[in-house]
Design a protein around this motif. Structure first.
Motif, short mmCIF file in Angstrom:
data_model
loop_
_atom_site.label_atom_id
_atom_site.label_comp_id
_atom_site.label_asym_id
_atom_site.label_seq_id
_atom_site.Cartn_x
_atom_site.Cartn_y
_atom_site.Cartn_z
N THR A 10 -6.55 -3.94 3.78
CA THR A 10 -5.91 -2.66 4.12
C THR A 10 -6.81 -1.51 3.69
OG1 THR A 10 -4.66 -2.44 2.05
CG2 THR A 10 -3.58 -3.63 3.84
N ASN A 11 -7.67 -1.80 2.72
CA ASN A 11 -8.63 -0.79 2.27
C ASN A 11 -9.70 -0.54 3.34
OD1 ASN A 11 -10.22 0.86 0.52
ND2 ASN A 11 -11.46 -0.94 0.07
N ALA A 14 -8.15 1.54 5.94
CA ALA A 14 -8.05 2.96 5.56
C ALA A 14 -9.40 3.66 5.75
CB ALA A 14 -7.57 3.09 4.12
N GLY A 93 -5.96 1.41 -7.51
CA GLY A 93 -6.09 0.87 -6.15
C GLY A 93 -6.88 1.84 -5.30
N ALA A 94 -7.97 2.35 -5.87
CA ALA A 94 -8.74 3.43 -5.23
C ALA A 94 -9.41 2.98 -3.94
CB ALA A 94 -9.80 3.95 -6.19
N ASP A 182 -6.88 -5.89 -12.42
CA ASP A 182 -5.72 -6.20 -11.59
C ASP A 182 -4.54 -5.38 -12.12
OD1 ASP A 182 -3.46 -7.34 -10.36
OD2 ASP A 182 -4.43 -9.31 -10.24
N ARG A 184 -1.59 -5.76 -11.76
CA ARG A 184 -0.43 -6.56 -12.14
C ARG A 184 -0.49 -7.01 -13.59
NH1 ARG A 184 -1.28 -10.22 -6.89
NH2 ARG A 184 -3.35 -10.11 -7.84
N CYS A 211 -1.20 4.37 -1.47
CA CYS A 211 -1.03 3.13 -0.71
C CYS A 211 -1.42 1.90 -1.51
CB CYS A 211 -1.86 3.15 0.57
SG CYS A 211 -0.94 3.82 1.94
#
Ligand code: SAH
Length: 341
Positions: A10-11, A14, A93-94, A182, A184, A211
């Motif tokens: 998804t990066n 983008a 999440g850059a 991570d 998480r 995002c």
């Protein structure tokens, strides 16, 4: 985990979309193309009648995030004085986002700009930046040779080679960090941030999550928001700004969720803050005194009021046939924030 690779994709998407918007004149992002994988297959929606919809969505997203970043950089905050109005930005999440380089080119990079992402993404970003140093750093490229020192854990740190924190060039160029972590695992993330050379928990800090929190479980996203509040609790001011999908339960939201699930990146976290009210409450429940949220229709209308001529210019770039669908899409994304002062 197999879906992590899909989330990282998804990066790429983008970057492709932002590069396309630059090319078409939606907003300036001249460096996005350096990160965008090439080839028509990667152009999600490229060349279809949906493209103007996507481009306008990115216009709203990018303009809104930039407005928040600029407001933070320009604000006179408690703790600022004439000598030292320095601040930190931590982008979670850059991905391949180019915000740091936009600020650097404008001569207003913060003292420290930390980008957190998976090791694979950090490594790829460092490779691309290194390979095109002159594009990213202009006449500062020589200083940059040392500025992305690879650490054993896959992170990249600036090495000022003896420069000290009061030296503007050290702050500008060597305050860039790519942190491999991570989201998480907040315990490790916390340790890595606290261990960062130059990290100063006592100065105003902006956390960004564009995002990315929607891809982790609700409790993991909440833990990240809580960690940011804790880390910045001794700073005179701090803010957290996110951009994420909302409204997963109506017909449009269900379809959006199915599309992403089919691509291997389910919106795991959306249930954790599915409405604007829930977005605000999450910040307040996780250590942020003030909180706000607006959907992207609202954000778009505000941007249009603030810069009517740019908005008009933008609407003339491409014809938009599906006005209803566009409003519907914007209603399913939001910017939300928490502030501590
Ligand atoms: N913020 C950028 C990229 C968005 S794509 C932009 O808006 O342009 C989402 C990014 O979040 C990807 O780079 C992905 O690798 C990262 N990401 C998602 N989950 C993550 C996790 N658990 N840990 C670290 N990074 C993560």
């Amino acid at each position: 985990r197999p879906t992590d690779a899909a989330v990282r994709l998804t990066n790429d998407e983008a970057s492709v979309a932002k590069a396309r918007c630059h090319e078409l004149g939606y907003f300036d992002d001249p460096l996005a193309a350096a990160f965008a994988p090439r080839g028509p297959a990667k152009r999600g929606g490229g060349g279809t009648h949906h493209e103007p919809l996507i481009n306008r969505g990115y216009y709203a997203r990018v303009r809104a995030m930039r407005a928040m970043i600029d407001a933070f950089m320009d604000a006179s905050l408690p703790g600022d004085d004439d000598e030292d109005d320095d601040r930190d930005i931590v982008s979670l999440g850059a991905g391949f986002d180019t915000s740091y380089f936009r600020l650097l080119a404008a001569g207003r990079a913060p003292g420290l700009f930390v980008e957190v992402d998976y090791g694979e993404v950090a490594r790829k970003k460092a490779e691309i930046v290194r390979a095109r140093r002159e594009r990213f750093f202009g006449d500062r490229e020589d200083e940059m040779t040392n500025a992305l020192v690879n650490l054993a854990d896959g992170s990249y740190h600036g090495d000022g080679g003896g420069g000290d924190d009061d030296d503007a060039s050290f702050r500008d160029v060597f305050g860039y960090r790519l942190l491999s972590a991570d989201l998480r695992d907040v315990a490790t993330l916390e340790r890595k941030l606290l261990d960062l050379p130059g990290y100063d928990a006592e100065i105003p800090t902006l956390f960004l999550a564009e995002c990315c929190l929607a891809y982790v479980e609700p409790e993991e996203a909440a833990a990240v928001i809580a960690l940011a509040a804790r880390l910045s609790s001794s700073a005179p001011a701090a803010a957290f700004v996110l951009y994420d999908p909302i409204g997963p339960d109506d017909a449009f939201g269900v379809q959006m969720g199915l599309n992403l699930r089919a691509r291997g990146c389910p919106l795991r976290g959306v249930a954790g803050a599915p409405t604007l009210e829930a977005q605000r409450e999450r910040f307040q429940a996780r250590g942020w005194a003030r909180a706000g949220a607006m959907d992207m229709n609202d954000a778009c209308d505000r941007l249009a009021r603030r810069d009517a001529s740019d908005h008009l210019r933008m609407t003339r770039l491409e014809m938009l046939d599906e006005v209803e669908e566009f409003r519907m899409m914007l209603a399913h994304y939001c910017v939300a924030w928490g502030v501590n002062e």
